[in-house]
Motif scaffolding. Structure first.
Motif, short mmCIF file in Angstrom:
data_model
loop_
_atom_site.label_atom_id
_atom_site.label_comp_id
_atom_site.label_asym_id
_atom_site.label_seq_id
_atom_site.Cartn_x
_atom_site.Cartn_y
_atom_site.Cartn_z
N GLU A 268 2.18 1.93 -3.02
CA GLU A 268 1.27 2.31 -4.19
C GLU A 268 1.23 1.31 -5.23
N LYS B 143 0.87 -1.16 0.15
CA LYS B 143 -0.10 0.07 -0.04
C LYS B 143 0.73 1.05 -0.06
N GLU C 215 -0.73 -1.28 -5.86
CA GLU C 215 -1.91 -1.49 -6.56
C GLU C 215 -2.12 -0.84 -7.80
#
Ligand code: ASP
Ligand code: MG
Length: 404
Positions: A400, A397, A402
């Protein structure tokens, strides 16, 4: 290839590429489970199998595959010819069960290709100087394929496997994990050495050394999918200079539960100590990964290292019996409930602060870092195994991934 049905599908896929005007060499591995079955047979006779004979047996799985695939191609009207490693020949050294490829003669392959044939070569096996059959180690057909591609100067090496590419992290840990469209070979090398089982590590080394563009893609897709779509699917292992500016700073998060930490406490801070500790473990054929030596206090220091968890008990034993008294250490303590989490990315070379961001992310989750190791494109931390998945999710996460 799990069944003759699957072999027929492979034949359709290969024929499709051939129909489009490509020259094709196929390097199959054994049918699913076959190599395990063969090694099992050998162990029933000899629990610690003779290595030469074991290769003789294990190599047969691939010989069946090439014959069946060649037949499947002939059955749909294609000209095909199969070869065992020794017929090419694919020459290796004599390290049975883990041989290294030394050379591949491209003459026969090229003349068959020029004659319009599809050439099918056994993966995983080769032949040594004395004409003994050798194998390249488990997963070795990846290496055979890339090596053959290098030898014939192929445009691309396509590795069809049971996953559809290389992911930003293990999708079983992070459901938002993304398939990478490209990854540099250096990053792939780190991934492979950190336990990603997508490709045999040596195949990645070959791809790097010989600059073979290699694509990992799924063997489970419809064999008749369009060539355009297939040519863009999976993950391309590319070379850094070809990568464009959009390259993400971090490409992936790898994790390994298979770790154990050992600390040798209160050793004298003098030359030769690191050598005696690490040397003894290496003599036991155990790989040492992370190492730290603390600042010494009053001439004494602590020395910590990590080993594969499977080798933990043996490493402790070696240190307790062969090293502790000899170097005058106070005690040997160990912990086999640790895990390693690594962030990998060639973008680290041009971005500062990645380590700080990683450490802050772990701090925000209250995760204590026990050891750290870095390379130019990787930062690894050792943490309590309880927090491994949490760390992977938080880092995915924070960087970033994703959004890739
Ligand atoms: N058949 C061999 C193995 O199972 C080689 C491979 O599959 O890549 O390890
Ligand atoms: Mg394989």
């Amino acid at each position: 290839m799990g069944s003759t049905e699957r072999i027929k599908n492979v034949a359709k896929r290969v024929a499709k590429w051939h129909d489009a005007g490509h020259k094709i060499v196929v390097v199959p591995s054994a049918m699913s489970g076959e190599t395990n079955r063969l090694i099992g047979l050998a162990r029933e006779i000899m629990p610690e199998p003779d290595q030469r004979e074991l290769d003789m047996i294990a190599a047969t799985g691939e010989q069946v595959s090439v014959g069946l695939l060649s037949m499947a191609l002939k059955a749909i009207g294609k000209e095909a010819v199969s070869y065992a490693g020794w017929q090419v020949p694919i020459k290796t050294d004599s390290a049975f069960t883990k041989a290294r490829i030394q050379s591949i003669d491209d003459a026969r392959i090229k003349s068959d290709l020029d004659a319009g044939k599809i050439v099918i070569i056994t993966g995983f096996q080769g032949v040594d100087e004395q004409n003994n059959i050798t194998t390249l180690g488990r997963g070795g057909s990846d290496t055979s394929a890339v090596a053959v591609a290098a030898a014939i100067n192929a445009d691309e090496c396509l590795i069809y496997t049971d996953v559809d590419g290389v992911y930003t992290t293990d999708p079983r840990i992070v459901s938002e994990a993304r398939r990478l469209k490209r990854i540099t070979f250096e990053e792939m090398l780190e991934m492979a050495s950190l336990g990603s089982k997508v490709l045999q590590i040596r195949s990645v080394e070959f791809a790097g050394n010989y600059k073979v563009p290699t694509r990992v893609l799924s063997s489970l897709t419809d064999p008749m999918m369009s060539l355009e779509e297939e040519a863009q699917s999976g993950t391309l292992i590319s070379f850094e200079e070809e990568n464009n500016m959009e390259q993400a700073v971090i490409s992936g998060i790898a994790s390994s539960r298979d770790e154990a930490k050992i600390t040798v406490r209160g050793v004298p801070d003098r030359p030769g100590i690191a050598f005696q500790i690490v040397g003894a473990i290496a003599d036991g054929n155990i790989e040492v990964d992370m190492i730290i030596q603390n600042q010494s206090l009053d001439g004494k220091t602590d020395f910590s290292l990590t080993v594969p968890r499977n080798d933990y008990a043996r490493a402790m034993d070696i240190l307790n019996t062969k090293v502790k008294a000899q170097i005058g250490a106070i005690e040997i303590i160990g912990d086999n409930h640790v895990s390693k989490v690594s962030v990998i990315g060639v973008g680290m070379r041009s971005h500062v602060g990645i380590a700080a961001q990683m450490f802050k992310t772990l701090f925000d989750e209250g995760i204590n870092i026990q050891m750290i190791s870095t390379s130019e494109i990787k930062i690894s931390v050792l943490i309590d195994e309880k927090y491994m998945e949490l760390a992977v999710r938080a880092l995915h996460k924070a960087f970033e991934l994703e959004k890739i």
